[in-house]
Design a protein around this motif. Structure first.
Motif, mmCIF file in Angstrom:
data_model
loop_
_atom_site.group_PDB
_atom_site.id
_atom_site.type_symbol
_atom_site.label_atom_id
_atom_site.label_comp_id
_atom_site.label_asym_id
_atom_site.label_seq_id
_atom_site.Cartn_x
_atom_site.Cartn_y
_atom_site.Cartn_z
ATOM 1 N N GLY A 189 -9.501 9.548 -3.007
ATOM 2 C CA GLY A 189 -8.112 9.637 -2.569
ATOM 3 C C GLY A 189 -8.024 10.480 -1.312
ATOM 4 O O GLY A 189 -9.031 10.703 -0.630
ATOM 5 N N ILE A 190 -6.837 10.965 -1.010
ATOM 6 C CA ILE A 190 -6.613 11.788 0.181
ATOM 7 C C ILE A 190 -6.067 13.140 -0.266
ATOM 8 O O ILE A 190 -5.095 13.207 -1.014
ATOM 9 N N GLY A 191 -6.706 14.204 0.195
ATOM 10 C CA GLY A 191 -6.232 15.567 -0.057
ATOM 11 C C GLY A 191 -6.341 16.363 1.219
ATOM 12 O O GLY A 191 -7.212 17.207 1.393
ATOM 13 N N SER A 192 -5.446 16.105 2.153
ATOM 14 C CA SER A 192 -5.606 16.488 3.564
ATOM 15 C C SER A 192 -5.860 17.969 3.797
ATOM 16 O O SER A 192 -6.618 18.338 4.679
ATOM 17 N N ASP A 193 -5.201 18.852 3.040
ATOM 18 C CA ASP A 193 -5.224 20.294 3.302
ATOM 19 C C ASP A 193 -4.463 20.648 4.569
ATOM 20 O O ASP A 193 -4.693 21.712 5.166
ATOM 21 N N MET A 213 0.846 -1.201 0.000
ATOM 22 C CA MET A 213 0.000 0.000 0.000
ATOM 23 C C MET A 213 0.877 1.245 0.000
ATOM 24 O O MET A 213 1.829 1.345 0.775
ATOM 25 N N MET A 214 0.595 2.178 -0.885
ATOM 26 C CA MET A 214 1.310 3.446 -0.971
ATOM 27 C C MET A 214 0.416 4.565 -0.462
ATOM 28 O O MET A 214 -0.772 4.605 -0.788
ATOM 29 N N LEU A 215 0.978 5.456 0.342
ATOM 30 C CA LEU A 215 0.212 6.557 0.905
ATOM 31 C C LEU A 215 0.606 7.857 0.210
ATOM 32 O O LEU A 215 1.727 8.339 0.346
ATOM 33 N N ILE A 216 -0.346 8.412 -0.559
ATOM 34 C CA ILE A 216 -0.133 9.647 -1.312
ATOM 35 C C ILE A 216 -1.147 10.685 -0.837
ATOM 36 O O ILE A 216 -2.347 10.421 -0.811
ATOM 37 N N ASP A 217 -0.655 11.862 -0.483
ATOM 38 C CA ASP A 217 -1.540 12.972 -0.141
ATOM 39 C C ASP A 217 -1.505 13.987 -1.281
ATOM 40 O O ASP A 217 -0.435 14.401 -1.730
ATOM 41 N N LEU A 218 -2.676 14.389 -1.723
ATOM 42 C CA LEU A 218 -2.789 15.261 -2.892
ATOM 43 C C LEU A 218 -2.688 16.745 -2.579
ATOM 44 O O LEU A 218 -2.576 17.550 -3.516
ATOM 45 N N HIS A 219 -2.732 17.149 -1.299
ATOM 46 C CA HIS A 219 -2.828 18.596 -1.068
ATOM 47 C C HIS A 219 -2.260 19.000 0.290
ATOM 48 O O HIS A 219 -2.816 18.650 1.331
ATOM 49 N N ASN A 220 -1.169 19.756 0.278
ATOM 50 C CA ASN A 220 -0.536 20.245 1.500
ATOM 51 C C ASN A 220 -0.011 21.660 1.229
ATOM 52 O O ASN A 220 0.630 21.910 0.214
ATOM 53 N N ASP A 221 -0.283 22.582 2.166
ATOM 54 C CA ASP A 221 0.052 24.000 1.995
ATOM 55 C C ASP A 221 1.295 24.436 2.754
ATOM 56 O O ASP A 221 1.470 25.627 3.023
ATOM 57 N N ALA A 234 -11.046 16.571 -7.831
ATOM 58 C CA ALA A 234 -11.255 17.616 -6.833
ATOM 59 C C ALA A 234 -10.275 17.250 -5.724
ATOM 60 O O ALA A 234 -10.530 16.345 -4.932
ATOM 61 N N SER A 235 -9.141 17.900 -5.702
ATOM 62 C CA SER A 235 -8.001 17.424 -4.909
ATOM 63 C C SER A 235 -8.253 17.460 -3.413
ATOM 64 O O SER A 235 -7.689 16.659 -2.667
ATOM 65 N N HIS A 236 -9.104 18.395 -2.946
ATOM 66 C CA HIS A 236 -9.344 18.503 -1.501
ATOM 67 C C HIS A 236 -10.760 19.027 -1.246
ATOM 68 O O HIS A 236 -10.978 20.180 -0.970
ATOM 69 N N SER A 237 -11.714 18.109 -1.357
ATOM 70 C CA SER A 237 -13.134 18.433 -1.169
ATOM 71 C C SER A 237 -13.852 17.258 -0.518
ATOM 72 O O SER A 237 -13.354 16.131 -0.556
ATOM 73 N N ASN A 238 -15.016 17.530 0.051
ATOM 74 C CA ASN A 238 -15.808 16.495 0.707
ATOM 75 C C ASN A 238 -17.222 16.450 0.128
ATOM 76 O O ASN A 238 -17.485 17.003 -0.935
ATOM 77 N N GLY A 271 -10.232 13.958 -3.521
ATOM 78 C CA GLY A 271 -9.296 13.830 -2.412
ATOM 79 C C GLY A 271 -9.971 14.301 -1.132
ATOM 80 O O GLY A 271 -10.362 15.467 -1.020
ATOM 81 N N ILE A 272 -10.126 13.412 -0.166
ATOM 82 C CA ILE A 272 -10.825 13.733 1.081
ATOM 83 C C ILE A 272 -10.086 14.836 1.834
ATOM 84 O O ILE A 272 -8.884 14.729 2.113
ATOM 85 N N ASN A 273 -10.813 15.908 2.155
ATOM 86 C CA ASN A 273 -10.257 17.070 2.844
ATOM 87 C C ASN A 273 -10.463 16.922 4.351
ATOM 88 O O ASN A 273 -11.567 16.624 4.803
#
Length: 372
Positions: A312-316, A1-9, A199-203, A230-232
């Motif tokens: 996916g995951i887009g943490s923000d 399993m690979m863990l990739i986050d799509l969105h970090n500021d 949608a990289s970081h939306s719910n 990507g789940i925010n």
């Protein structure tokens, strides 16, 4: 399993505004390379962001400056991290034990209405462009502006230049990101693109009715497009009651709010809101944050509508001041994965959610399996 986050500021907030060195452990913010490794993050997308106060050539120059800082981080810690210019490079970088760092741009105003600037960003490794932030561009309208009535009906969505930009992104291999995009823009892009979008970081809007979240019809459209959400993690997009609770805290501590800038707090300034929360005693904020299970509810709902192959995951992380209980920084991913497992997500499902789906969309590929 690979863990990739799509969105970090972290680049705009911690490096540009805070002068932090992300190659070492930091006490401020939610992100650094040391903590990313502790959290098991194998590929991190760092966004280049500036708000609507930056315009035209100024916005473009600021984006280029952020990319320079991103490059400096890669050079400062080559033993920890390496840039992946495209999705195909990620597995090989991860196999060496390093974090694969991806570069994205949040806010189409930073290309300054120029296809040439778009191409320059892609040459520097931009894997996706968030077409709008809260501010609209001359060629695409934002969710905020559409909802607030700031855009005449006949001006909503993509202009002819917007169609050209999305088409060129398809050719260059950059994904169109529709987080922050207005509904008209969203559907115009769906009709225009020949590649999966995200949608990289939306719910899910049906669980948290904020204009930054996606309605069920949009989730279904992303499924048909082979894209993903990507789940925010931001508390306010997980549970809109968070905004009401935060406003009540401001009212209860008006002197503190005034000292930090009440208007900045109400407008959502992340640094001001973070400072406000940190200044309050823990017992004042214990009921502010949504439970982690509420975030998992969003995952469940999006999977039910769009399918497990489109999440996916887009943490923000570092793009907001508060997250659900337990998700305090990038070291908390094991907590999230354990809760998903407890909710019934199998190893195969988790592998899709944490990495496989994201790799597919960043690669510009449609469905790889029969979902029927």
């Amino acid at each position: 399993m690979m863990l990739i986050d799509l969105h970090n500021d972290a680049i705009p907030r911690l490096i540009m505004d805070g002068h932090a060195d992300l190659s070492v452990r930091n006490s401020r913010g939610a992100t650094d390379l040391v903590r990313l490794r502790e959290g098991g993050v194998q590929a991190q997308t760092f966004v280049m962001f500036c708000d609507g106060r930056y315009r035209g050539a100024q916005a473009h120059a600021y984006a280029m400056a952020m990319m320079d800082r991103f490059d400096q981080l890669m050079d400062r810690a080559p033993q920890l991290v390496k840039q992946a210019h495209r999705a195909a490079e990620i597995p090989a970088i991860v196999a060496t034990g390093k974090i694969a760092a991806l570069l994205a741009v949040e806010g189409g105003h930073m290309i300054a209405d120029s296809l040439e600037n778009l191409e320059t960003f892609c040459q520097r490794g931009m894997v996706y462009l968030t077409l709008t932030w809260n501010n609209s561009t001359a060629w695409a309208t934002s969710a905020r502006d559409e909802v607030m009535g700031n855009i005449p009906r006949d001006k909503k969505g993509l202009s002819a230049l917007g169609v050209d930009i999305v088409t060129r992104m398809n050719e260059l291999g950059a994904v169109a990101d529709l987080s922050h995009a207005g509904e008209q823009t969203f559907y115009d892009v769906i009709r225009t693109t020949r590649k999966p979008v995200m949608a990289s970081h939306s719910n899910a809007y049906s669980l948290a009715p904020h204009y930054r979240n996606l309605k069920d019809e949009q989730l279904a459209a992303l499924r048909e497009n082979s894209g993903l959400v990507g789940i925010n993690f931001y508390a306010g997009f997980v549970d809109t009651a968070y905004h009401t609770r935060f406003a009540a805290l401001i009212q209860a501590h008006q002197d503190l709010a005034d000292s930090l800038g009440s208007e900045r707090l109400r407008q959502g300034n992340v640094d001001a809101r973070t400072a406000f929360l940190e200044a309050l005693p823990p017992n004042e904020t214990q009921n502010l944050l949504p439970d982690l299970d509420r975030l998992i509810d969003h995952v469940d709902h999006i999977v039910a509508i769009a399918g497990i192959d489109h999440v996916g995951i887009g943490s923000d992380f570092d793009g907001a001041e508060a997250y659900p209980k337990g998700l305090h920084d990038v070291t908390a991913y094991p907590i999230l994965l354990a809760r998903l497992k407890a909710r019934g997500y199998t190893a195969e499902m988790l592998a899709k959610l944490t990495g496989t789906n994201t790799l597919r969309v960043l690669s510009g590929k449609s469905h790889l399996i029969d979902e029927q």
